[in-house]
Design a protein around this motif. Structure first.
Motif, PDB file in Angstrom:
ATOM      1  N   GLY A   1      12.469  43.305  39.325  1.00 39.71           N
ATOM      2  CA  GLY A   1      11.622  44.238  40.048  1.00 39.71           C
ATOM      3  C   GLY A   1      11.407  45.500  39.233  1.00 39.71           C
ATOM      4  N   SER A   2      11.086  46.580  39.901  1.00 43.03           N
ATOM      5  CA  SER A   2      10.759  47.819  39.190  1.00 43.03           C
ATOM      6  C   SER A   2      11.193  49.031  39.991  1.00 43.03           C
ATOM      7  CB  SER A   2       9.257  47.888  38.942  1.00 43.03           C
ATOM      8  OG  SER A   2       8.861  49.167  38.510  1.00 43.03           O
ATOM      9  N   SER A   3      11.577  50.086  39.281  1.00 45.90           N
ATOM     10  CA  SER A   3      11.935  51.342  39.939  1.00 45.90           C
ATOM     11  C   SER A   3      10.725  51.983  40.617  1.00 45.90           C
ATOM     12  CB  SER A   3      12.525  52.322  38.918  1.00 45.90           C
ATOM     13  OG  SER A   3      11.592  52.601  37.886  1.00 45.90           O
ATOM     14  N   SER A   4       9.514  51.485  40.340  1.00 44.22           N
ATOM     15  CA  SER A   4       8.321  51.989  41.035  1.00 44.22           C
ATOM     16  C   SER A   4       8.416  51.725  42.534  1.00 44.22           C
ATOM     17  CB  SER A   4       7.056  51.336  40.468  1.00 44.22           C
ATOM     18  OG  SER A   4       7.065  49.936  40.668  1.00 44.22           O
TER      19      SER A   4
ATOM     20  N   HIS B   1       6.057  45.459  44.085  1.00 41.46           N
ATOM     21  CA  HIS B   1       6.551  45.593  45.461  1.00 41.46           C
ATOM     22  C   HIS B   1       6.356  44.265  46.211  1.00 41.46           C
ATOM     23  CE1 HIS B   1       7.084  47.688  49.399  1.00 41.46           C
ATOM     24  NE2 HIS B   1       6.226  46.763  49.797  1.00 41.46           N
ATOM     25  N   MET B   2       5.178  43.684  46.079  1.00 46.53           N
ATOM     26  CA  MET B   2       4.880  42.425  46.768  1.00 46.53           C
ATOM     27  C   MET B   2       5.756  41.291  46.243  1.00 46.53           C
ATOM     28  SD  MET B   2       0.725  42.779  46.926  1.00 46.53           S
ATOM     29  CE  MET B   2       0.439  41.275  47.860  1.00 46.53           C
ATOM     30  N   GLY B   3       6.044  41.306  44.941  1.00 49.94           N
ATOM     31  CA  GLY B   3       6.925  40.297  44.371  1.00 49.94           C
ATOM     32  C   GLY B   3       8.317  40.362  44.986  1.00 49.94           C
ATOM     33  N   GLU B   4       8.833  41.579  45.132  1.00 49.75           N
ATOM     34  CA  GLU B   4      10.141  41.751  45.770  1.00 49.75           C
ATOM     35  C   GLU B   4      10.122  41.211  47.194  1.00 49.75           C
ATOM     36  OE1 GLU B   4      12.213  45.373  45.832  1.00 49.75           O
ATOM     37  OE2 GLU B   4      11.980  45.812  43.687  1.00 49.75           O
ATOM     38  N   GLU B   5       9.098  41.551  47.935  1.00 54.95           N
ATOM     39  CA  GLU B   5       9.020  41.122  49.329  1.00 54.95           C
ATOM     40  C   GLU B   5       8.950  39.603  49.443  1.00 54.95           C
ATOM     41  OE1 GLU B   5       9.222  43.358  52.135  1.00 54.95           O
ATOM     42  OE2 GLU B   5      10.026  44.336  50.346  1.00 54.95           O
ATOM     43  N   TRP B   6       8.262  38.967  48.519  1.00 53.54           N
ATOM     44  CA  TRP B   6       8.181  37.510  48.542  1.00 53.54           C
ATOM     45  C   TRP B   6       9.547  36.885  48.291  1.00 53.54           C
ATOM     46  CZ3 TRP B   6       4.206  34.722  50.302  1.00 53.54           C
ATOM     47  CH2 TRP B   6       4.274  33.341  50.145  1.00 53.54           C
TER      48      TRP B   6
ATOM     49  N   GLU C   1      18.539  37.081  43.582  1.00 53.40           N
ATOM     50  CA  GLU C   1      18.894  38.493  43.488  1.00 53.40           C
ATOM     51  C   GLU C   1      17.748  39.246  42.818  1.00 53.40           C
ATOM     52  OE1 GLU C   1      21.693  39.955  44.766  1.00 53.40           O
ATOM     53  OE2 GLU C   1      22.131  37.964  45.602  1.00 53.40           O
ATOM     54  N   ILE C   2      17.530  40.465  43.274  1.00 53.45           N
ATOM     55  CA  ILE C   2      16.484  41.321  42.718  1.00 53.45           C
ATOM     56  C   ILE C   2      17.139  42.416  41.895  1.00 53.45           C
ATOM     57  CG2 ILE C   2      14.651  42.969  43.279  1.00 53.45           C
ATOM     58  CD1 ILE C   2      14.273  41.322  45.904  1.00 53.45           C
ATOM     59  N   VAL C   3      16.581  42.692  40.725  1.00 50.32           N
ATOM     60  CA  VAL C   3      17.083  43.776  39.880  1.00 50.32           C
ATOM     61  C   VAL C   3      15.915  44.695  39.548  1.00 50.32           C
ATOM     62  CG1 VAL C   3      16.822  42.266  37.867  1.00 50.32           C
ATOM     63  CG2 VAL C   3      18.141  44.360  37.665  1.00 50.32           C
TER      64      VAL C   3
ATOM     65  N   ASP D   1      29.114  36.261  42.110  1.00 49.20           N
ATOM     66  CA  ASP D   1      28.832  35.748  43.451  1.00 49.20           C
ATOM     67  C   ASP D   1      28.444  36.863  44.415  1.00 49.20           C
ATOM     68  OD1 ASP D   1      29.392  33.089  42.761  1.00 49.20           O
ATOM     69  OD2 ASP D   1      31.545  33.355  43.117  1.00 49.20           O
ATOM     70  N   GLU D   2      28.475  38.116  43.932  1.00 51.83           N
ATOM     71  CA  GLU D   2      28.069  39.245  44.767  1.00 51.83           C
ATOM     72  C   GLU D   2      26.587  39.123  45.140  1.00 51.83           C
ATOM     73  OE1 GLU D   2      29.542  42.198  45.898  1.00 51.83           O
ATOM     74  OE2 GLU D   2      31.520  41.420  45.386  1.00 51.83           O
ATOM     75  N   GLN D   3      26.287  39.426  46.396  1.00 50.94           N
ATOM     76  CA  GLN D   3      24.910  39.387  46.863  1.00 50.94           C
ATOM     77  C   GLN D   3      24.491  40.770  47.338  1.00 50.94           C
ATOM     78  OE1 GLN D   3      24.565  36.338  49.843  1.00 50.94           O
ATOM     79  NE2 GLN D   3      25.152  34.688  48.442  1.00 50.94           N
ATOM     80  N   HIS D   4      23.284  41.155  46.982  1.00 49.72           N
ATOM     81  CA  HIS D   4      22.772  42.468  47.382  1.00 49.72           C
ATOM     82  C   HIS D   4      21.718  42.282  48.457  1.00 49.72           C
ATOM     83  CE1 HIS D   4      21.570  46.643  47.151  1.00 49.72           C
ATOM     84  NE2 HIS D   4      22.459  46.864  46.206  1.00 49.72           N
ATOM     85  N   ASP D   5      21.792  43.087  49.524  1.00 49.45           N
ATOM     86  CA  ASP D   5      20.814  42.944  50.597  1.00 49.45           C
ATOM     87  C   ASP D   5      19.487  43.613  50.257  1.00 49.45           C
ATOM     88  OD1 ASP D   5      21.545  45.576  50.817  1.00 49.45           O
ATOM     89  OD2 ASP D   5      22.320  45.436  52.861  1.00 49.45           O
ATOM     90  N   ASP D   6      19.447  44.352  49.157  1.00 51.10           N
ATOM     91  CA  ASP D   6      18.190  44.941  48.685  1.00 51.10           C
ATOM     92  C   ASP D   6      18.001  44.578  47.219  1.00 51.10           C
ATOM     93  OD1 ASP D   6      15.835  46.449  48.654  1.00 51.10           O
ATOM     94  OD2 ASP D   6      16.908  48.245  47.995  1.00 51.10           O
ATOM     95  N   ALA D   7      18.452  45.425  46.310  1.00 48.26           N
ATOM     96  CA  ALA D   7      18.263  45.156  44.883  1.00 48.26           C
ATOM     97  C   ALA D   7      19.297  45.901  44.057  1.00 48.26           C
ATOM     98  CB  ALA D   7      16.860  45.570  44.438  1.00 48.26           C
ATOM     99  N   TRP D   8      19.656  45.321  42.930  1.00 42.89           N
ATOM    100  CA  TRP D   8      20.545  45.960  41.958  1.00 42.89           C
ATOM    101  C   TRP D   8      19.719  46.907  41.098  1.00 42.89           C
ATOM    102  CZ3 TRP D   8      25.512  44.819  42.888  1.00 42.89           C
ATOM    103  CH2 TRP D   8      25.807  43.603  43.534  1.00 42.89           C
TER     104      TRP D   8
END
Length: 280
Positions: free
Chosen positions: A113-116, A131-136, A149-151, A213-220
């Motif tokens: 993803g992106s800090s944008s 943003h749309m990529g993250e949501e998908w 996972e999203i970074v 194995d850590e999971q993030h509910d948003d993004a790293w």
């Protein structure tokens, strides 16, 4: 173990591929070669180059990968204004296709993803499409139980960065201007601040996220947590500077918003910016 890297001939993808090979992974690369290195640059490393395009994943044979790193994207704000349709096609449709492929092959997906994301996504086609990529990806995680996972990257720099390219980031752009005996160009007042993250730290973070194995509910968040004004960075080059009118989508400030990668994964970014610039 088998790993797929989309955009493996790009700046981050190529650096990641080299490190994964050193760690004993078998690497397949998807890249349409529109930006970055040539196919021979990865095949000489011992990578299986698939060619292809993330918008046409139906052409990629199904294979169970341990990890899929989805790095293929049109990743600059200013070029996205000139090509909004292509930016959408690559960043959104491509991400949709890769997520579906990961689901079919039961592979863990790591999406860049992106800090944008922390700014108004309506300010540029690039910001909106990332943003749309993250949501998908989040939808696939929640609805289809995709292991993903999203970074979020901040301003990535370091050896191998794009220089002679319309997709070059600010450090690469300035390197090209220096090479051509031109002054460094700064858009706006130069007091906008950016979190610059070295490519080695980005690669280390990506691998830690994949292997954990850590999971993030948003993004790293992969940023150093320290930012510099563009004027401060320009002074590190110790050369002539010229200011130009500000441009659309030029955020005032970016910096890492949380310490989750540090606290939960043991990621240890370091500020190497001035040292790197002095070495050029």
């Amino acid at each position: 173990m088998n790993v797929l890297v989309t955009g493996g001939c790009g700046f981050v993808g190529y650096a990641l591929t080299k490190e994964l090979l050193l760690r004993g992974y078998n690497i397949d690369v998807i890249d349409n070669l529109s930006i970055g290195r040539e196919a021979k640059d990865v095949t000489i490393l011992g990578v299986n180059f698939l060619g292809g395009d993330v918008r046409a994943m139906e052409n990629i044979p199904l294979k169970n990968y341990k990890y899929i790193f989805h790095l293929a994207a049109l990743s600059r704000i200013q070029p996205s204004f000139k090509n909004p349709h292509t930016t959408f096609s690559v960043n959104v449709t491509g991400t949709k296709e890769v997520a579906e492929y990961a689901l079919k092959t039961k592979s863990k997906l790591i999406y860049s993803g992106s800090s944008s994301r922390h700014h108004n996504p309506m300010l540029s086609p690039y910001a909106l499409t990332k943003h749309m990529g993250e949501e998908w990806v989040k939808m696939y995680k929640g609805v289809y139980e995709l292991n993903a996972e999203i970074v979020r990257f901040y301003n990535v720099y370091g050896p191998g960065e794009l220089v002679d390219s319309h997709m070059a980031a600010v450090i690469g752009l300035w390197r090209a201007q220096l090479k051509n005996n031109q002054p460094l160009t700064i858009f706006g007042d130069g007091e906008q601040r950016r979190d610059f993250t070295h490519i080695d730290d980005i690669v280390d973070g990506l691998i830690k996220i994949a292997e954990s194995d850590e999971q993030h509910d948003d993004a790293w968040e992969l940023g150093t947590g320290k930012n510099y004004s563009i004027n401060e960075v320009a002074r590190m080059f110790n050369t002539e500077v010229v200011h130009l009118p500000d441009v659309k989508g030029n955020y005032r400030e970016t910096t890492r918003v949380n310490n989750d990668a540090i606290d939960r994964l043991g990621w240890k970014p370091t500020d190497k910016l001035e040292q790197y610039i002095k070495s050029l």
